[in-house]
Scaffold this motif. Structure first.
Motif, PDB file in Angstrom:
ATOM      1  N   UNK A  20       0.831  -1.211   0.000  1.00 25.45           N
ATOM      2  CA  UNK A  20       0.000   0.000   0.000  1.00 25.45           C
ATOM      3  C   UNK A  20       0.862   1.256   0.000  1.00 25.45           C
ATOM      4  N   UNK A  21       1.870   1.267   0.850  1.00 24.42           N
ATOM      5  CA  UNK A  21       2.750   2.435   0.936  1.00 24.42           C
ATOM      6  C   UNK A  21       3.566   2.614  -0.346  1.00 24.42           C
ATOM      7  N   UNK A  22       4.034   1.504  -0.904  1.00 26.41           N
ATOM      8  CA  UNK A  22       4.779   1.584  -2.171  1.00 26.41           C
ATOM      9  C   UNK A  22       3.891   2.159  -3.262  1.00 26.41           C
ATOM     10  N   UNK A  23       2.639   1.713  -3.303  1.00 21.85           N
ATOM     11  CA  UNK A  23       1.708   2.226  -4.307  1.00 21.85           C
ATOM     12  C   UNK A  23       1.420   3.703  -4.126  1.00 21.85           C
ATOM     13  N   UNK A  24       1.201   4.120  -2.892  1.00 20.94           N
ATOM     14  CA  UNK A  24       0.931   5.534  -2.597  1.00 20.94           C
ATOM     15  C   UNK A  24       2.088   6.412  -3.080  1.00 20.94           C
ATOM     16  N   UNK A  25       3.307   6.038  -2.724  1.00 20.85           N
ATOM     17  CA  UNK A  25       4.493   6.826  -3.105  1.00 20.85           C
ATOM     18  C   UNK A  25       4.736   6.771  -4.612  1.00 20.85           C
ATOM     19  N   UNK A  26       4.579   5.600  -5.185  1.00 19.67           N
ATOM     20  CA  UNK A  26       4.792   5.434  -6.618  1.00 19.67           C
ATOM     21  C   UNK A  26       3.846   6.330  -7.420  1.00 19.67           C
ATOM     22  N   UNK A  27       2.565   6.279  -7.073  1.00 23.40           N
ATOM     23  CA  UNK A  27       1.568   7.066  -7.807  1.00 23.40           C
ATOM     24  C   UNK A  27       1.857   8.557  -7.650  1.00 23.40           C
ATOM     25  N   UNK A  28       2.192   8.979  -6.443  1.00 21.47           N
ATOM     26  CA  UNK A  28       2.502  10.397  -6.213  1.00 21.47           C
ATOM     27  C   UNK A  28       3.693  10.827  -7.069  1.00 21.47           C
ATOM     28  N   UNK A  29       4.755  10.042  -7.056  1.00 22.10           N
ATOM     29  CA  UNK A  29       5.947  10.393  -7.846  1.00 22.10           C
ATOM     30  C   UNK A  29       5.647  10.361  -9.335  1.00 22.10           C
ATOM     31  N   UNK A  30       4.935   9.359  -9.766  1.00 21.33           N
ATOM     32  CA  UNK A  30       4.648   9.206 -11.196  1.00 21.33           C
ATOM     33  C   UNK A  30       3.814  10.360 -11.737  1.00 21.33           C
ATOM     34  N   UNK A  31       2.958  10.910 -10.890  1.00 25.58           N
ATOM     35  CA  UNK A  31       2.080  11.999 -11.327  1.00 25.58           C
ATOM     36  C   UNK A  31       2.520  13.359 -10.784  1.00 25.58           C
ATOM     37  N   UNK A  32       3.747  13.418 -10.275  1.00 25.13           N
ATOM     38  CA  UNK A  32       4.330  14.660  -9.755  1.00 25.13           C
ATOM     39  C   UNK A  32       3.441  15.332  -8.708  1.00 25.13           C
ATOM     40  N   UNK A  38      -1.322  14.039  -3.002  1.00 28.64           N
ATOM     41  CA  UNK A  38      -1.675  12.634  -3.186  1.00 28.64           C
ATOM     42  C   UNK A  38      -2.704  12.212  -2.144  1.00 28.64           C
ATOM     43  N   UNK A  39      -2.489  12.622  -0.879  1.00 30.26           N
ATOM     44  CA  UNK A  39      -3.441  12.274   0.161  1.00 30.26           C
ATOM     45  C   UNK A  39      -4.824  12.844  -0.159  1.00 30.26           C
ATOM     46  N   UNK A  40      -4.880  14.053  -0.684  1.00 26.59           N
ATOM     47  CA  UNK A  40      -6.156  14.662  -1.040  1.00 26.59           C
ATOM     48  C   UNK A  40      -6.900  13.815  -2.066  1.00 26.59           C
ATOM     49  N   UNK A  41      -6.173  13.308  -3.064  1.00 25.08           N
ATOM     50  CA  UNK A  41      -6.782  12.427  -4.077  1.00 25.08           C
ATOM     51  C   UNK A  41      -7.307  11.148  -3.423  1.00 25.08           C
ATOM     52  N   UNK A  42      -6.489  10.560  -2.566  1.00 22.32           N
ATOM     53  CA  UNK A  42      -6.877   9.309  -1.909  1.00 22.32           C
ATOM     54  C   UNK A  42      -8.058   9.542  -0.972  1.00 22.32           C
ATOM     55  N   UNK A  43      -7.988  10.590  -0.180  1.00 18.34           N
ATOM     56  CA  UNK A  43      -9.066  10.890   0.767  1.00 18.34           C
ATOM     57  C   UNK A  43     -10.403  11.086   0.038  1.00 18.34           C
ATOM     58  N   UNK A  44     -10.387  11.836  -1.056  1.00 16.65           N
ATOM     59  CA  UNK A  44     -11.612  12.036  -1.835  1.00 16.65           C
ATOM     60  C   UNK A  44     -12.155  10.701  -2.348  1.00 16.65           C
ATOM     61  N   UNK A  45     -11.254   9.851  -2.809  1.00 18.64           N
ATOM     62  CA  UNK A  45     -11.663   8.536  -3.287  1.00 18.64           C
ATOM     63  C   UNK A  45     -12.239   7.672  -2.182  1.00 18.64           C
ATOM     64  N   UNK A  46     -11.606   7.695  -1.006  1.00 16.93           N
ATOM     65  CA  UNK A  46     -12.101   6.900   0.125  1.00 16.93           C
ATOM     66  C   UNK A  46     -13.498   7.339   0.537  1.00 16.93           C
ATOM     67  N   UNK A  47     -13.743   8.647   0.492  1.00 16.16           N
ATOM     68  CA  UNK A  47     -15.083   9.154   0.814  1.00 16.16           C
ATOM     69  C   UNK A  47     -16.099   8.679  -0.220  1.00 16.16           C
ATOM     70  N   UNK A  48     -15.718   8.695  -1.495  1.00 18.36           N
ATOM     71  CA  UNK A  48     -16.638   8.276  -2.564  1.00 18.36           C
ATOM     72  C   UNK A  48     -16.994   6.791  -2.468  1.00 18.36           C
ATOM     73  N   UNK A  49     -16.036   5.977  -2.011  1.00 19.03           N
ATOM     74  CA  UNK A  49     -16.331   4.539  -1.910  1.00 19.03           C
ATOM     75  C   UNK A  49     -16.984   4.183  -0.578  1.00 19.03           C
ATOM     76  N   UNK A  50     -17.208   5.189   0.282  1.00 18.57           N
ATOM     77  CA  UNK A  50     -17.963   4.963   1.510  1.00 18.57           C
ATOM     78  C   UNK A  50     -17.168   4.513   2.715  1.00 18.57           C
ATOM     79  N   UNK A  51     -15.887   4.832   2.764  1.00 17.30           N
ATOM     80  CA  UNK A  51     -15.100   4.465   3.944  1.00 17.30           C
ATOM     81  C   UNK A  51     -15.512   5.342   5.124  1.00 17.30           C
TER      82      UNK A  51
END
Length: 146
Positions: A20-32, A38-51
């Motif tokens: 999970x951590x490798x994916x988080x860092x990888x995606x952030x680096x890959x998309x600058x 990156x956390x903002x993107x993830x947090x928005x997604x987690x809210x949309x999926x109902x976490x």
């Protein structure tokens, strides 16, 4: 192979956190993206999926290195979200090119007996990154001509 009712092990916990951590860092680096972006993107997604909001707070502390997940916490999340893993779903939907993350998602989908789909149609992927290649170690490496 673990069944849906088997208890997770310390090895499972480490595998999940590392991937999970490798994916988080990888995606952030890959998309600058900065860690906060990156956390903002993830947090928005987690809210949309109902976490649940308290679980989102735990995930935030995890990705910023302030807290680790215990086996008890992972078991609680596992049963609270019996069909899918919200964090892995969001990360794989944002960008499905990290091999290490994909291995964790495939393991989790099999463990939960879910459909073998990494991406969710509910969330958009991040824009495609041109002229980038990935390595088997899930790291960002610019092209020679970049």
């Amino acid at each position: 192979m673990k069944t849906k009712t088997a208890t997770l092990s310390e090895t499972d916990r480490s595998f999940f956190i590392k991937g999970s951590m490798a994916g988080f860092k990888y995606i952030a680096k890959r998309h600058s993206l900065t860690p906060v972006q990156m956390w903002s993107e993830v947090e928005n997604g987690l809210k949309k999926v109902g976490m649940h909001i308290d679980d989102i707070a735990d995930v935030e502390l995890l990705v910023f290195g302030w807290k680790t997940l215990t086996l008890e916490m992972l078991e609680r999340y596992r049963w609270r979200y019996p069909n899918r893993c919200p964090l892995l779903d969001v990360l794989c939907t944002l960008d499905s090119t990290c091999e290490e993350l994909n291995k964790v998602q495939d393991w989790m989908l099999e463990l939960k007996g879910a459909k073998n789909r990494r991406r969710l149609d509910l969330l958009p992927a991040l824009p495609k990154v041109a002229a980038l290649r990935t390595s088997k170690y899930c790291c960002f490496t610019p092209d020679q001509q970049s």
